[in-house]
Design a protein around this motif. Structure first.
Motif, PDB file in Angstrom:
ATOM      1  N   LYS A  66       0.863  -1.179   0.000  1.00 41.21           N
ATOM      2  CA  LYS A  66       0.000   0.000   0.000  1.00 41.21           C
ATOM      3  C   LYS A  66       0.905   1.237   0.000  1.00 41.21           C
ATOM      4  CE  LYS A  66      -4.237   1.505   2.229  1.00 41.21           C
ATOM      5  NZ  LYS A  66      -5.107   1.285   1.082  1.00 41.21           N
ATOM      6  N   ASP A  68       0.910   5.843  -0.435  1.00 42.37           N
ATOM      7  CA  ASP A  68       0.265   7.124  -0.690  1.00 42.37           C
ATOM      8  C   ASP A  68       0.239   7.327  -2.207  1.00 42.37           C
ATOM      9  OD1 ASP A  68      -0.375  10.103   0.049  1.00 42.37           O
ATOM     10  OD2 ASP A  68       1.333  10.178  -1.342  1.00 42.37           O
ATOM     11  N   PRO A  69      -0.904   7.755  -2.781  1.00 39.85           N
ATOM     12  CA  PRO A  69      -0.999   7.861  -4.247  1.00 39.85           C
ATOM     13  C   PRO A  69       0.082   8.734  -4.897  1.00 39.85           C
ATOM     14  CG  PRO A  69      -3.177   7.990  -3.286  1.00 39.85           C
ATOM     15  CD  PRO A  69      -2.202   8.005  -2.140  1.00 39.85           C
ATOM     16  N   ASP A  70       0.435   9.864  -4.296  1.00 41.58           N
ATOM     17  CA  ASP A  70       1.478  10.714  -4.875  1.00 41.58           C
ATOM     18  C   ASP A  70       2.845  10.048  -4.802  1.00 41.58           C
ATOM     19  OD1 ASP A  70      -0.351  12.729  -5.509  1.00 41.58           O
ATOM     20  OD2 ASP A  70      -0.072  13.742  -3.579  1.00 41.58           O
ATOM     21  N   ALA A  72       3.350   6.855  -4.660  1.00 40.48           N
ATOM     22  CA  ALA A  72       3.321   5.688  -5.550  1.00 40.48           C
ATOM     23  C   ALA A  72       3.832   6.059  -6.939  1.00 40.48           C
ATOM     24  CB  ALA A  72       1.902   5.120  -5.629  1.00 40.48           C
ATOM     25  N   PRO A  84       2.729  -0.199 -11.106  1.00 38.41           N
ATOM     26  CA  PRO A  84       1.405  -0.111 -10.468  1.00 38.41           C
ATOM     27  C   PRO A  84       1.002  -1.467  -9.887  1.00 38.41           C
ATOM     28  CG  PRO A  84       1.374   0.999 -12.589  1.00 38.41           C
ATOM     29  CD  PRO A  84       2.695   0.282 -12.490  1.00 38.41           C
ATOM     30  N   ASN A  89      -5.643  -1.906  -6.397  1.00 41.57           N
ATOM     31  CA  ASN A  89      -5.986  -0.532  -6.752  1.00 41.57           C
ATOM     32  C   ASN A  89      -4.677   0.155  -7.134  1.00 41.57           C
ATOM     33  OD1 ASN A  89      -6.223   2.303  -6.499  1.00 41.57           O
ATOM     34  ND2 ASN A  89      -8.032   2.072  -5.217  1.00 41.57           N
ATOM     35  N   LYS A  90      -4.529   0.472  -8.397  1.00 44.78           N
ATOM     36  CA  LYS A  90      -3.246   0.973  -8.906  1.00 44.78           C
ATOM     37  C   LYS A  90      -2.889   2.363  -8.392  1.00 44.78           C
ATOM     38  CE  LYS A  90      -3.335  -2.152 -12.801  1.00 44.78           C
ATOM     39  NZ  LYS A  90      -3.230  -3.236 -11.871  1.00 44.78           N
ATOM     40  N   ALA A  91      -3.858   3.101  -7.878  1.00 44.08           N
ATOM     41  CA  ALA A  91      -3.559   4.417  -7.310  1.00 44.08           C
ATOM     42  C   ALA A  91      -2.943   4.281  -5.925  1.00 44.08           C
ATOM     43  CB  ALA A  91      -4.825   5.266  -7.232  1.00 44.08           C
ATOM     44  N   GLN A  92      -3.312   3.226  -5.183  1.00 42.68           N
ATOM     45  CA  GLN A  92      -2.896   3.104  -3.788  1.00 42.68           C
ATOM     46  C   GLN A  92      -1.965   1.938  -3.498  1.00 42.68           C
ATOM     47  OE1 GLN A  92      -6.441   3.014  -1.431  1.00 42.68           O
ATOM     48  NE2 GLN A  92      -7.073   5.049  -2.060  1.00 42.68           N
ATOM     49  N   TRP A  93      -1.618   1.172  -4.516  1.00 40.14           N
ATOM     50  CA  TRP A  93      -0.726   0.028  -4.311  1.00 40.14           C
ATOM     51  C   TRP A  93       0.346   0.011  -5.398  1.00 40.14           C
ATOM     52  CZ3 TRP A  93      -1.076  -3.803  -0.478  1.00 40.14           C
ATOM     53  CH2 TRP A  93      -2.193  -3.711   0.360  1.00 40.14           C
ATOM     54  N   ASN A  94       1.550  -0.381  -4.996  1.00 41.58           N
ATOM     55  CA  ASN A  94       2.655  -0.614  -5.930  1.00 41.58           C
ATOM     56  C   ASN A  94       3.084  -2.065  -5.829  1.00 41.58           C
ATOM     57  OD1 ASN A  94       3.035   1.864  -7.167  1.00 41.58           O
ATOM     58  ND2 ASN A  94       4.579   2.567  -5.719  1.00 41.58           N
TER      59      ASN A  94
END
Length: 134
Positions: A66, A68-70, A72, A84, A89-94
């Motif tokens: 998990k 932070d989106p920025d 990430a 991603p 969730n590609k915005a919140q997980w790498n």
């Protein structure tokens, strides 16, 4: 030369977190690390048949964390082995590919952040029972 992280070291590091447990909801091939029943990491072996990864994961262990989106997006720009979140969730997980190109300390920092992002969403009581052990 920077020290890279082995899959065994990653697993030990994740399980050393307070209230961390291992779970296998997706079968024996995917280790899911949870804190108080909330997922904060997965660990699996890339087989090369993963969609949308360009086979980057083939032959390497990979950790989903998990983020932070920025941050990430920044990490993906800095490290070619950070993509991603696969199946997340590609915005919140790498997804971090353990190919030896990212220093151990940086991966441990990412694991710490993932753990804390999940803990910070818990109730104050749950947070306190975990934070006492950090």
């Amino acid at each position: 030369m920077t020290e890279s992280l082995t899959v065994q070291q990653a697993e030990r590091y994740l399980l050393a977190k307070p209230a961390s447990t291992l779970y296998y909801p997706f079968g024996d091939d995917v280790k899911v690390f949870r804190v108080k029943q909330k997922m904060f990491a997965t660990l699996s072996f890339g087989k090369g048949n993963e969609k949308d990864t360009g086979s980057k994961m083939a032959g390497y262990y990979c950790i989903n964390l998990k983020c932070d989106p920025d941050e990430a997006v920044m990490l993906r720009d800095i490290f070619t082995s950070v993509i991603p979140g696969y199946h997340m969730n590609k915005a919140q997980w790498n997804t971090i590919i353990l190919d030896g190109s990212i220093p151990r300390g940086e991966i441990e920092r990412m694991m710490d952040n993932s753990f804390m992002l999940v803990v910070n969403k818990m109730t104050k009581k749950e947070q306190q029972s975990i934070l006492l052990h950090l």
